[in-house]
Enzyme design. Structure first.
Site, PDB file in Angstrom:
ATOM      1  CG  ASN A 296      -1.557   1.313   1.481  1.00 15.28           C
ATOM      2  OD1 ASN A 296      -2.480   1.706   0.772  1.00 15.28           O
ATOM      3  ND2 ASN A 296      -1.056   2.036   2.479  1.00 15.28           N
TER       4      ASN A 296
ATOM      5  CE1 TYR B 171       0.609   7.765  -6.891  1.00  8.38           C
ATOM      6  CE2 TYR B 171      -1.256   8.726  -8.053  1.00  8.38           C
ATOM      7  CZ  TYR B 171      -0.757   7.967  -7.016  1.00  8.38           C
ATOM      8  OH  TYR B 171      -1.621   7.405  -6.095  1.00  8.38           O
TER       9      TYR B 171
ATOM     10  CE  LYS C 105      -0.076   4.256  -6.787  1.00 11.74           C
ATOM     11  NZ  LYS C 105       0.136   3.331  -5.654  1.00 11.74           N
TER      12      LYS C 105
HETATM   13  P1  NAD Z   1      -0.131   8.643   2.845  1.00 15.43           P
HETATM   14  O1  NAD Z   1       0.878   9.600   2.313  1.00 15.43           O
HETATM   15  O2  NAD Z   1      -1.065   9.075   3.907  1.00 15.43           O
HETATM   16  O3  NAD Z   1       0.584   7.293   3.316  1.00 15.43           O
HETATM   17  C1  NAD Z   1       1.653   6.754   2.581  1.00 15.43           C
HETATM   18  C2  NAD Z   1       2.374   5.730   3.419  1.00 15.43           C
HETATM   19  O4  NAD Z   1       3.462   5.206   2.630  1.00 15.43           O
HETATM   20  C3  NAD Z   1       2.993   6.307   4.696  1.00 15.43           C
HETATM   21  O5  NAD Z   1       2.750   5.421   5.771  1.00 15.43           O
HETATM   22  C4  NAD Z   1       4.490   6.356   4.377  1.00 15.43           C
HETATM   23  O6  NAD Z   1       5.305   6.154   5.515  1.00 15.43           O
HETATM   24  C5  NAD Z   1       4.652   5.185   3.414  1.00 15.43           C
HETATM   25  N1  NAD Z   1       5.837   5.355   2.562  1.00 15.43           N
HETATM   26  C6  NAD Z   1       6.079   6.327   1.641  1.00 15.43           C
HETATM   27  N2  NAD Z   1       7.308   6.173   1.116  1.00 15.43           N
HETATM   28  C7  NAD Z   1       7.868   5.081   1.717  1.00 15.43           C
HETATM   29  C8  NAD Z   1       9.128   4.415   1.610  1.00 15.43           C
HETATM   30  N3  NAD Z   1      10.100   4.839   0.786  1.00 15.43           N
HETATM   31  N4  NAD Z   1       9.341   3.335   2.390  1.00 15.43           N
HETATM   32  C9  NAD Z   1       8.396   2.879   3.228  1.00 15.43           C
HETATM   33  N5  NAD Z   1       7.176   3.472   3.382  1.00 15.43           N
HETATM   34  C10 NAD Z   1       6.926   4.557   2.627  1.00 15.43           C
HETATM   35  O7  NAD Z   1      -0.921   8.153   1.537  1.00 15.43           O
HETATM   36  P2  NAD Z   1      -2.330   7.447   1.291  1.00 15.43           P
HETATM   37  O8  NAD Z   1      -3.194   8.432   0.632  1.00 15.43           O
HETATM   38  O9  NAD Z   1      -2.808   6.690   2.483  1.00 15.43           O
HETATM   39  O10 NAD Z   1      -1.858   6.437   0.130  1.00 15.43           O
HETATM   40  C11 NAD Z   1      -1.745   5.046   0.284  1.00 15.43           C
HETATM   41  C12 NAD Z   1      -1.733   4.440  -1.103  1.00 15.43           C
HETATM   42  O11 NAD Z   1      -2.951   4.778  -1.778  1.00 15.43           O
HETATM   43  C13 NAD Z   1      -0.593   4.922  -2.002  1.00 15.43           C
HETATM   44  O12 NAD Z   1      -0.076   3.834  -2.748  1.00 15.43           O
HETATM   45  C14 NAD Z   1      -1.285   5.908  -2.927  1.00 15.43           C
HETATM   46  O13 NAD Z   1      -0.626   6.027  -4.170  1.00 15.43           O
HETATM   47  C15 NAD Z   1      -2.650   5.276  -3.057  1.00 15.43           C
HETATM   48  N6  NAD Z   1      -3.719   6.197  -3.479  1.00 15.43           N
HETATM   49  C16 NAD Z   1      -4.101   7.238  -2.694  1.00 15.43           C
HETATM   50  C17 NAD Z   1      -5.125   8.078  -3.127  1.00 15.43           C
HETATM   51  C18 NAD Z   1      -5.608   9.260  -2.312  1.00 15.43           C
HETATM   52  O14 NAD Z   1      -6.420  10.057  -2.839  1.00 15.43           O
HETATM   53  N7  NAD Z   1      -5.216   9.415  -1.078  1.00 15.43           N
HETATM   54  C19 NAD Z   1      -5.743   7.849  -4.359  1.00 15.43           C
HETATM   55  C20 NAD Z   1      -5.323   6.780  -5.134  1.00 15.43           C
HETATM   56  C21 NAD Z   1      -4.317   5.943  -4.674  1.00 15.43           C
END
Ligand code: NAD
Length: 250
Positions: free
Chosen positions: A93, A157, A161
């Site tokens: 994730n 990005y 994906k």
């Molecule tokens: P967030 O930024 O709140 O959380 C991201 C997490 O990834 C954090 O816990 C961070 O510590 C971890 N992380 C980042 N880089 C890292 C690294 N190098 N090593 C280890 N851990 C790492 O983001 P979120 O919105 O909860 O996103 C979670 C997933 O959902 C991601 O893959 C994101 O692309 C995807 N996503 C999010 C959205 C949105 O609108 N929030 C939409 C589509 C997809």
């Protein structure tokens, strides 16, 4: 409890979508490795979760992991095996995002994005499959709606994906022989730190207006899809990408 005694690794579970999944999985009886980019973040997340809900100390393991570092990934997996002896569920994730036009992008922007979102995911999966192949299991990758439709000023990005979706389908074909299912969830716009960093209020309003369910998502809105895919209820489901986006992409 639908995940009783299942062992799950959830990367990026100190906050946002991953943390919401972790809390629900724990309620469903799973043992969960709470992974953040620093150990102290994982420990703090667990302290906060303990204020919100009841769980036994044996149900969680805080882990600091840098997905850009192969040794760190190996250490994470061996810590989980040492504590619980197996891995039933891997949720890839963790991810990063960026907003930049192609012409403004630097080489490092492309490399950094793929280092975490694609290579980190592949390396984690390879390490976990070494153990999971003996027991079977479920791997769920977090994709994105821009991994289906593309995104303006989001080429790095979005392409990462699209790669996640390709990995999902390829590994579903390759790992089925071990009874390992590989699926993905493609979220729409979800209210997290990541979203707040990349979507301003104006864009949020416009996206909301374009969404049939007329709202942006909350991390909890996504949890059901992960729960289904992780559980034995999805025992004949592999290679799918479930969109959870309020109908924004169709
Ligand atoms: P967030 O930024 O709140 O959380 C991201 C997490 O990834 C954090 O816990 C961070 O510590 C971890 N992380 C980042 N880089 C890292 C690294 N190098 N090593 C280890 N851990 C790492 O983001 P979120 O919105 O909860 O996103 C979670 C997933 O959902 C991601 O893959 C994101 O692309 C995807 N996503 C999010 C959205 C949105 O609108 N929030 C939409 C589509 C997809």
């Amino acid at each position: 409890m639908i995940l009783n005694n299942k062992v799950a690794i959830i990367t990026g579970s100190t906050r946002g979508i991953g943390n919401a999944i972790a809390k629900r999985f724990i309620k469903e009886g799973a043992k969960v490795a709470i992974c953040g980019s620093k150990l102290e973040n994982a420990e703090q997340a667990i302290t906060k979760m303990a204020q919100e809900m009841n769980f036994s100390k044996d149900q969680v393991l805080p882990i600091g992991i840098d997905l850009t570092n192969t040794e760190s990934i190996k250490k994470m997996v061996s810590e989980v095996i040492q504590k619980w002896g197996k891995i039933d569920i891997l949720i890839n994730n963790a991810g990063i995002t960026s907003t930049s036009s192609l012409l403004d992008s630097q080489d490092e922007d492309f490399y950094n994005m793929f280092e975490v979102n694609v290579f980190g995911l592949l390396k984690t999966t390879r390490e976990v499959v070494k153990y999971m192949k003996d027991t079977g299991g479920s791997i769920i990758n977090t994709s994105s709606m821009v991994g289906i439709n593309g995104g303006r000023n989001q080429v790095a990005y979005a392409s990462s994906k699209f790669a996640v979706n390709g990995i999902t389908k390829s590994l579903a074909k390759e790992l089925g022989q071990y009874q390992i299912r590989v699926n993905a969830v493609a979220p729409g716009v979800v209210e997290t730190d990541m979203m707040r960093d990349s979507v301003d209020e104006n864009l949020k309003q416009r996206l909301q207006a374009m969404t049939p369910l007329a709202k942006v998502g909350n991390p909890n809105d996504l949890v059901g899809a992960y729960l289904y895919l992780a559980s034995d209820e999805a025992s004949f489901t592999t290679g799918t990408i479930i969109q959870v986006d309020g109908g924004l992409v169709m």
